[in-house]
Design a protein around this motif. Structure first.
Motif, short mmCIF file in Angstrom:
data_model
loop_
_atom_site.label_atom_id
_atom_site.label_comp_id
_atom_site.label_asym_id
_atom_site.label_seq_id
_atom_site.Cartn_x
_atom_site.Cartn_y
_atom_site.Cartn_z
N ASN A 91 -8.92 1.28 -9.14
CA ASN A 91 -8.60 1.26 -10.58
C ASN A 91 -8.59 -0.38 -10.25
O ASN A 91 -6.84 -1.36 -10.08
N ASN A 92 -9.62 -1.07 -10.10
CA ASN A 92 -9.69 -2.53 -10.02
C ASN A 92 -10.27 -2.94 -11.54
O ASN A 92 -9.06 -4.40 -11.41
N LYS A 138 -7.75 9.76 -2.27
CA LYS A 138 -7.23 8.24 -2.06
C LYS A 138 -6.75 7.46 -3.52
O LYS A 138 -7.84 7.39 -3.82
N ILE A 139 -6.20 7.76 -4.20
CA ILE A 139 -6.27 6.31 -5.37
C ILE A 139 -5.21 5.11 -5.49
O ILE A 139 -4.46 5.04 -4.19
N ILE A 140 -6.34 3.99 -5.42
CA ILE A 140 -5.30 2.66 -4.74
C ILE A 140 -5.37 1.75 -5.65
O ILE A 140 -6.68 1.70 -7.30
N ASN A 183 -1.95 4.26 -3.84
CA ASN A 183 -1.42 3.68 -3.45
C ASN A 183 -1.42 2.03 -3.54
O ASN A 183 -2.49 2.40 -4.56
N GLY A 184 -0.81 1.09 -3.85
CA GLY A 184 -1.14 -0.01 -4.55
C GLY A 184 -1.94 -1.17 -3.25
O GLY A 184 -1.08 -1.09 -2.81
N HIS A 247 3.37 3.61 -1.93
CA HIS A 247 3.40 1.50 -1.90
C HIS A 247 2.54 1.22 -2.27
O HIS A 247 1.25 1.01 -2.51
N VAL A 248 3.25 -0.38 -2.18
CA VAL A 248 1.96 -1.95 -2.93
C VAL A 248 1.70 -2.22 -1.21
O VAL A 248 3.18 -3.19 -0.98
#
Length: 264
Positions: A91-92, A138-140, A183-184, A247-248
């Motif tokens: 999600n950019n 995986k979601i970033i 994660n972020g 985690h970020v």
């Protein structure tokens, strides 16, 4: 086994026609993933496709407003049908409006929240069912130093990015049992076309005042580059981070660890 390999994975990176999203998508492609991205306009999407093609990357682009749930659902369904079930979501896509709080229209505040916080919720919601079926995902979420710190004129952005940090933790809490890691990644100040005016030399050859400020606040004594985000993004997208969740990861040259130089 190469834990950092993304061979055979499908990665959707929102807003990745240029900038840091493009760099992360490029890194995914180099690690073996099939890249899909969206843009808010046909023109931007075509420019993005051309940029990927120039690097030898066979990306697929969509014109999609990520704040529109129905449009996102349609895009994800098409990706699943034509490319494959999404393994990696970044999600950019995001916006910022630098306006003092007392001057900011509520509509502008809501627009930033909608793009920077509600859209990641919509996109994650759309891909999670496929990840559950597949047994991993995986979601970033692209967070920010403003997930931790405030600064003048960015009330909406800081509120959205602070909320995105907590959405990251909540997706981890709710879907970790399905082998989904959320994660972020928190970029520091990155040298891109958008920030170029802030780094231009002044008429007397001195640094721009904001450039001086960033250099003085960064232990690395430089701006980051989009390439600085490539390795961290691959780590969070790969099996190397299978027990990292909620985690970020701040990629900021040390700004958040640093109180700043003592005045002379």
């Amino acid at each position: 086994m190469n834990q950092f390999s993304l061979e055979g994975k499908v990665a959707l990176v929102t807003g990745a026609a240029h900038g840091i999203g493009f760099a992360m998508a490029q890194a995914f492609a180099e690690a073996g993933a099939r890249v899909v991205f969206n843009s808010s306009s046909q023109h931007s999407m075509e420019l993005g496709l051309a940029a990927y093609k120039a690097l030898g990357i066979d990306a697929k682009g969509y014109v999609c407003d990520v704040t529109d749930e129905a449009a996102v659902k349609d895009m994800v369904a098409d990706i699943e049908a034509t490319v494959g079930v999404i393994d990696i979501l970044v999600n950019n896509a995001g916006i910022i409006k630098r306006i003092p709080m007392e001057e900011m229209a509520v509509e502008d505040f809501r627009r930033v929240i909608d793009v920077d916080l509600v859209a990641p919720y919509i996109c994650a919601k759309a891909v999670i069912p496929g990840m559950i079926r597949k047994g991993h995902g995986k979601i970033i979420n692209v967070c920010s130093m403003m997930s931790e710190l405030g600064r003048e004129t960015v009330s909406a952005y800081a509120a959205a990015k602070g909320g995105l940090k907590m959405l990251t933790r909540n997706i981890c809490s709710e879907y970790g049992e399905h082998n989904i890691q959320c994660n972020g990644i928190g970029p520091g100040y990155i040298a891109t076309e958008q920030t170029a005016p802030l780094r231009e030399r002044q008429a007397d050859g001195s640094r721009h005042p904001f450039d001086q400020f960033i250099i003085s606040k960064t232990p690395a004594a430089r701006w980051g580059t989009p390439e600085d985000l490539m390795g961290p993004a691959v780590f969070l997208a790969s099996d190397a981070s299978n027990f990292v969740n909620g985690h970020v990861l701040y990629v900021d040259g040390g700004i958040l660890a640093y109180i700043g130089k003592q005045p002379k």
